[in-house]
Structure formats: structure tokens, C-alpha cells
Motif scaffolding. Sequence first.
Motif, mmCIF file in Angstrom:
data_model
loop_
_atom_site.group_PDB
_atom_site.id
_atom_site.type_symbol
_atom_site.label_atom_id
_atom_site.label_comp_id
_atom_site.label_asym_id
_atom_site.label_seq_id
_atom_site.Cartn_x
_atom_site.Cartn_y
_atom_site.Cartn_z
ATOM 1 N N HIS A 1 25.686 -23.744 -13.630
ATOM 2 C CA HIS A 1 26.888 -23.217 -14.271
ATOM 3 C C HIS A 1 27.035 -23.904 -15.621
ATOM 4 O O HIS A 1 26.948 -25.127 -15.720
ATOM 5 C CB HIS A 1 28.122 -23.509 -13.402
ATOM 6 C CG HIS A 1 29.421 -23.187 -14.086
ATOM 7 N ND1 HIS A 1 29.858 -21.895 -14.263
ATOM 8 C CD2 HIS A 1 30.361 -23.985 -14.655
ATOM 9 C CE1 HIS A 1 31.022 -21.906 -14.897
ATOM 10 N NE2 HIS A 1 31.351 -23.158 -15.151
ATOM 11 N N ASP B 1 28.705 -23.373 -20.029
ATOM 12 C CA ASP B 1 29.882 -22.881 -20.741
ATOM 13 C C ASP B 1 29.633 -21.605 -21.546
ATOM 14 O O ASP B 1 30.341 -20.619 -21.393
ATOM 15 C CB ASP B 1 30.409 -23.981 -21.664
ATOM 16 C CG ASP B 1 31.874 -23.785 -22.032
ATOM 17 O OD1 ASP B 1 32.598 -23.157 -21.234
ATOM 18 O OD2 ASP B 1 32.291 -24.265 -23.086
ATOM 19 N N ILE B 2 28.638 -21.618 -22.441
ATOM 20 C CA ILE B 2 28.463 -20.507 -23.399
ATOM 21 C C ILE B 2 27.044 -19.962 -23.312
ATOM 22 O O ILE B 2 26.072 -20.715 -23.287
ATOM 23 C CB ILE B 2 28.738 -20.973 -24.844
ATOM 24 C CG1 ILE B 2 30.184 -21.448 -24.985
ATOM 25 C CG2 ILE B 2 28.460 -19.853 -25.840
ATOM 26 C CD1 ILE B 2 30.492 -22.051 -26.340
ATOM 27 N N ASN C 1 30.797 -19.308 -18.469
ATOM 28 C CA ASN C 1 32.218 -19.120 -18.785
ATOM 29 C C ASN C 1 32.437 -18.091 -19.892
ATOM 30 O O ASN C 1 33.316 -17.246 -19.794
ATOM 31 C CB ASN C 1 32.839 -20.453 -19.201
ATOM 32 C CG ASN C 1 33.002 -21.402 -18.033
ATOM 33 O OD1 ASN C 1 33.055 -20.982 -16.882
ATOM 34 N ND2 ASN C 1 33.067 -22.690 -18.316
ATOM 35 N N TYR C 2 31.655 -18.184 -20.973
ATOM 36 C CA TYR C 2 31.874 -17.327 -22.150
ATOM 37 C C TYR C 2 30.563 -16.695 -22.597
ATOM 38 O O TYR C 2 29.549 -17.379 -22.738
ATOM 39 C CB TYR C 2 32.471 -18.136 -23.315
ATOM 40 C CG TYR C 2 33.785 -18.779 -23.000
ATOM 41 C CD1 TYR C 2 34.969 -18.043 -23.011
ATOM 42 C CD2 TYR C 2 33.857 -20.134 -22.668
ATOM 43 C CE1 TYR C 2 36.184 -18.642 -22.714
ATOM 44 C CE2 TYR C 2 35.061 -20.741 -22.365
ATOM 45 C CZ TYR C 2 36.220 -19.987 -22.389
ATOM 46 O OH TYR C 2 37.420 -20.572 -22.086
#
Length: 275
Positions: free
Chosen positions: A39, A41-42, A71-72
Motif C-alpha cells: 500500500h 500513497d501516490i 491513496n491517490y
Amino acid sequence: KKAKPGEPDEAKWPSKWGLGRPGWHIECSAMSCKLLGEHFDIHGGGADLQFPHHENEIAQSEGATGKPFVNYWMHNGFVRVDNEKMSKSLGNFFTIREILKQFEAEVIRFFILRGHYRSPLNYSDAQLQDAKNSLDRLYRALRGKQAKVIPIDWNDADAAVFKAAMDDDFNTPEAIALLFKLSDEVFAGSNKADLMLSLANVLGLLQRDTESYFRGAAGSVDGLTAEAIEALIAARNAARKAKDFGEADRIRQQLSDANIVLEDGAGGTIWRRGQ
């Protein structure tokens, strides 16, 4: 993917549907998981990869780990050259290294940032030159101001506008518009030079000394050293004081022919390289 005849045996494995092989989608999940974790972030990529590639990455990664994948997602628009798609087949393909032979890195950065990353980016020499002219204006606002980078008070009204733009899907065009608003106020005599410089630094802009930016790091322009240019400016100022305007105009033209632009102001005469 179903294995095809002639593909390496070590890349195949048996299944109830027949021989299979890794598809290109799984490569990215495998690399991401190994290098960034299950996992992160971007995740970025071109708009054309959103479907099916990135949707496949999500499905197979989350199916394998049981965890949210990213996430993004940031999908950038296509690069176009004079309103045509960049491609080797059209002969309009080039690299950053080639562009850097014509324009400085900060000009290219500014050119990219003044458009939204999701929008198509139309490249042309005229667009790059326009970006340089706009960046020149921001630097001119700080020239002679002795501005310094300060801790940003995000409760300040202007800083809050900048932050809101960046929080709105990395809206750099709005953030840069705020920089130009501040530059107009600095030109008008406000005390916002420090804030303007500090916000620009968030984007990696206006990080050079203003004189170095306008005069060039080499210390000379078209064969004239900085010392020689300053001497000619002093001679011109002396001619103007003596009301010998013909000589003053001759020196200005000499400098203009050498690609030197003079700017007369209340604080004296400053110079910069021409376009």
C-alpha cells in the motif's frame, strides 16, 4: 494471459484454462509491491493508462493482498507539439536534454506548472518563450528587493489561497496566478516580496539570485564581461548628465546590439540579457 507459441517455457505455467503467462499489468503490481510496499500513497501515469492498465493493477493487487492499493491516482494529459500528438512516426519527438539546449530548466518547469497536470500540454518554441517572458516578470518583481525565504503563515489570506489551490488536485495554474497577483503588489511597493518568494519556492521556482538569472552564470554576454557592461552604463549615465544625448544613445545602441537590455529606474540603471 494465455501463452502464445514460441514464448519462453520458463515464463509459462499450467492452469485449468491451459498454459498461462504473466501479462504486463501484473509486472507493475509486482514491482510496486516489491519496491514501494503493498500500500502506498501516490501512483502516476498517463491518462491513457487509467483503463485498462491501472484498473487491472488495482484489481489484482488488492485481490492478492487484501489491502487498499493506492491513496491517490494522478493521470497526466498528453504532450502535444504544435497541437499535434508527439510521436516518433510524425518526426516531432524530442527529449528534455534537447530542450535544455535552448531553454533553462526553470523555464521548462514553469511552462509545465502553469498548466494543470491533467490537461494536454502543448509544446512549441513560442510557448516556451512565452513561459520565459512570464518567469522574467516574476523575477523582475523581486529584483533589488533583497527578498528572503520565510516560514509561511498559512493563515495569511494570500497563502491560504495558494494552499487551497494546491489542495484542489494540485491546481498549479491557480497557485501561479496568486504569484502574479503578489508580483503586481510588489511592483506597486507592497512588502510581500518575502511571501511571494517563499510560495514560489514551494513549486521549485524563483530559487536563483535575480542578478544571476538575468545576467547569466557565465558572467559575460556576447563577449562583454559584466565589468565592461557596467563601465559602458557608467559612461552612458555620465553622457546623460552632461546632456550629451547622442553619445548616451550610441552607448545604449552598442549594448542593445550586444543583446543587453537596459532598464532605467529611480534607483539607477540595471541591465539584463535580451531574449
